[in-house]
Design a protein around this motif. Structure first.
Motif, PDB file in Angstrom:
ATOM      1  N   THR A   2       0.807  -1.211   0.000  1.00 36.76           N
ATOM      2  CA  THR A   2       0.000   0.000   0.000  1.00 36.76           C
ATOM      3  C   THR A   2       0.845   1.267   0.000  1.00 36.76           C
ATOM      4  OG1 THR A   2      -0.108   0.090   2.410  1.00 36.76           O
ATOM      5  CG2 THR A   2      -1.780  -1.228   1.282  1.00 36.76           C
ATOM      6  N   SER A   4       1.333   3.097   2.585  1.00 38.27           N
ATOM      7  CA  SER A   4       0.749   4.058   3.521  1.00 38.27           C
ATOM      8  C   SER A   4       1.765   4.469   4.582  1.00 38.27           C
ATOM      9  CB  SER A   4      -0.471   3.440   4.222  1.00 38.27           C
ATOM     10  OG  SER A   4      -1.484   3.106   3.298  1.00 38.27           O
ATOM     11  N   VAL A   6       2.070   4.351   8.305  1.00 39.65           N
ATOM     12  CA  VAL A   6       1.416   3.570   9.357  1.00 39.65           C
ATOM     13  C   VAL A   6       1.847   4.113  10.711  1.00 39.65           C
ATOM     14  CG1 VAL A   6       1.178   1.288  10.409  1.00 39.65           C
ATOM     15  CG2 VAL A   6       1.305   1.513   7.911  1.00 39.65           C
ATOM     16  N   ALA A  26       1.874  11.980   6.070  1.00 40.07           N
ATOM     17  CA  ALA A  26       1.000  11.422   5.041  1.00 40.07           C
ATOM     18  C   ALA A  26       0.423  12.522   4.153  1.00 40.07           C
ATOM     19  CB  ALA A  26      -0.125  10.623   5.691  1.00 40.07           C
ATOM     20  N   ARG A  31      -0.059  10.542   0.696  1.00 34.37           N
ATOM     21  CA  ARG A  31      -0.269   9.116   0.952  1.00 34.37           C
ATOM     22  C   ARG A  31      -1.363   8.920   1.996  1.00 34.37           C
ATOM     23  NH1 ARG A  31       3.448   5.575  -0.965  1.00 34.37           N
ATOM     24  NH2 ARG A  31       5.237   6.500  -2.028  1.00 34.37           N
ATOM     25  N   ALA A  32      -1.922   7.724   2.009  1.00 35.33           N
ATOM     26  CA  ALA A  32      -2.917   7.384   3.013  1.00 35.33           C
ATOM     27  C   ALA A  32      -2.248   7.186   4.360  1.00 35.33           C
ATOM     28  CB  ALA A  32      -3.676   6.117   2.600  1.00 35.33           C
ATOM     29  N   LEU A  33      -3.030   7.390   5.416  1.00 33.62           N
ATOM     30  CA  LEU A  33      -2.573   7.133   6.780  1.00 33.62           C
ATOM     31  C   LEU A  33      -3.299   5.895   7.307  1.00 33.62           C
ATOM     32  CD1 LEU A  33      -0.987   8.149   9.318  1.00 33.62           C
ATOM     33  CD2 LEU A  33      -3.125   9.255  10.008  1.00 33.62           C
ATOM     34  N   ARG A  34      -2.564   4.953   7.858  1.00 37.05           N
ATOM     35  CA  ARG A  34      -3.137   3.753   8.449  1.00 37.05           C
ATOM     36  C   ARG A  34      -2.875   3.782   9.944  1.00 37.05           C
ATOM     37  NH1 ARG A  34      -5.067  -1.286   7.133  1.00 37.05           N
ATOM     38  NH2 ARG A  34      -4.332  -3.097   8.303  1.00 37.05           N
ATOM     39  N   GLU A  79      -6.863  10.464   3.312  1.00 38.33           N
ATOM     40  CA  GLU A  79      -7.415   9.112   3.338  1.00 38.33           C
ATOM     41  C   GLU A  79      -6.891   8.393   4.574  1.00 38.33           C
ATOM     42  OE1 GLU A  79      -7.202   4.879   0.854  1.00 38.33           O
ATOM     43  OE2 GLU A  79      -6.418   6.728  -0.058  1.00 38.33           O
ATOM     44  N   THR A  81      -7.259   4.842   7.041  1.00 35.86           N
ATOM     45  CA  THR A  81      -7.757   3.504   7.329  1.00 35.86           C
ATOM     46  C   THR A  81      -7.273   3.106   8.716  1.00 35.86           C
ATOM     47  OG1 THR A  81      -5.829   2.396   6.356  1.00 35.86           O
ATOM     48  CG2 THR A  81      -7.679   2.872   4.883  1.00 35.86           C
ATOM     49  N   ALA A 100       4.163  -0.919   4.408  1.00 43.68           N
ATOM     50  CA  ALA A 100       4.176   0.502   4.740  1.00 43.68           C
ATOM     51  C   ALA A 100       5.274   1.252   4.012  1.00 43.68           C
ATOM     52  CB  ALA A 100       4.343   0.688   6.246  1.00 43.68           C
ATOM     53  N   HIS A 101       5.045   2.525   3.783  1.00 42.13           N
ATOM     54  CA  HIS A 101       6.122   3.416   3.346  1.00 42.13           C
ATOM     55  C   HIS A 101       6.991   3.773   4.546  1.00 42.13           C
ATOM     56  CE1 HIS A 101       8.051   7.317   2.624  1.00 42.13           C
ATOM     57  NE2 HIS A 101       8.065   6.978   1.350  1.00 42.13           N
TER      58      HIS A 101
END
Length: 286
Positions: A2, A4, A6, A26, A31-34, A79, A81, A100-101
């Motif tokens: 992904t 994301s 994290v 993020a 990028r998305a954050l998880r 974004e 999750t 994860a990134h």
């Protein structure tokens, strides 16, 4: 994969600082954050599976929901999750790191993240995560400087690449720190030999930086070559930085950085967030 950002949360003030840092990272990278909250093996007073499930639903879901609210208030378009894995915190976090990134953790926490800084969780996660791990002890802004420690090792090459990326992303200068000790028995040497050693170390640093300065001409680089213990030099430099970047291992003074006493001291005494980077996976661009 992904890619994301994290972040591990547990409801503590320390994990809130990690959450704030991760959300900003993020948003800056697009990028998305998880958000991940690791469930402990059992809950405080529940004695039945049903009771434990109810407590998990009330408390643990609440931790995640609160984190999401904090992030959405600050970054409405981000974004987000979430996940509530159960089991040993190191294993759960290392599993998240596979996709994860960057993995972001608070310096200490409660529950599943107890004694994160000084215990086995930190050593296993920082030492073995395949992505960069950022440990947030203090939130710092306004120094407008990224600091990176380098010693010519493969691990510090990865740290340099990540640090240049961070400096470019933020549009701020990068301070490259190469600490060294004087040659000779007990540091006793002639002035000529000392000057020659200083020139040699400066040339080494310039050679290590050259490929990345060509790749990132927009980044202003400040070279710092203190004659000092590497951990002390980096801890001092962190006092004037928004992020300190180090390789997970090194040679000389950086040996065993992720797994030994040096990492404990640096993560404990750094005055800014610390990013620990492994060489076999460099960060994605952006």
């Amino acid at each position: 994969m992904t890619g994301s950002i994290v972040v591990g949360v547990d409801g503590s003030g320390r994990s809130l600082r990690a959450l704030i840092w991760a959300a900003h990272e993020a948003a800056s990278r697009g990028r998305a954050l998880r958000i991940v909250h690791v469930l402990p093996p059992a809950h405080a007073y529940a004695t039945t599976p049903e009771g434990r499930a109810w407590e998990a639903g009330q408390h643990d879901r609440g931790v995640v929901d609160e984190a999401i609210t904090v992030v959405k208030d600050a970054h409405p378009g981000l974004e987000v999750t979430s996940a509530l894995p159960s089991g040993a915190p190191p294993a759960a976090l290392l599993s998240e790191a596979e996709h994860a990134h960057t993995l972001v953790l608070g310096a200490k926490g409660m529950g599943g993240f107890g004694s994160l800084l000084l215990g086995s969780v930190a050593l296993q996660v920082v030492g073995h995560a395949v992505c960069p791990v950022v440990v947030v002890n203090y939130l710092t802004t306004g120094h407008n400087r990224i600091v990176v420690g380098t010693d010519g090792s493969t691990h510090s090459d990865a740290a340099l690449a990540y640090a240049f990326e961070q400096a470019s992303l933020r549009g701020i200068p990068l301070q490259a720190v190469h600490a060294w000790t004087r040659p000779g028995l007990h540091g006793l040497t002639t002035a000529g030999a000392l000057d020659e050693a200083a020139r040699a170390h400066r040339k080494d640093l310039e050679d290590w930086l050259a490929p990345l300065t060509r790749q990132h001409p927009e980044v202003e680089v400040v070279k710092h070559l203190p004659e000092e213990d590497p951990m002390l030099a980096l801890a001092r430099a962190s006092d004037r930085a928004d992020l300190l970047v180090v390789g997970s291992r090194g040679r000389g003074g950086f040996r065993g950085l992720a797994m030994g006493s040096v990492s404990h001291q640096l993560l404990q005494f750094s005055q800014c967030p610390v990013a620990v980077v492994r060489p076999h996976r460099t960060p994605h661009a952006g």
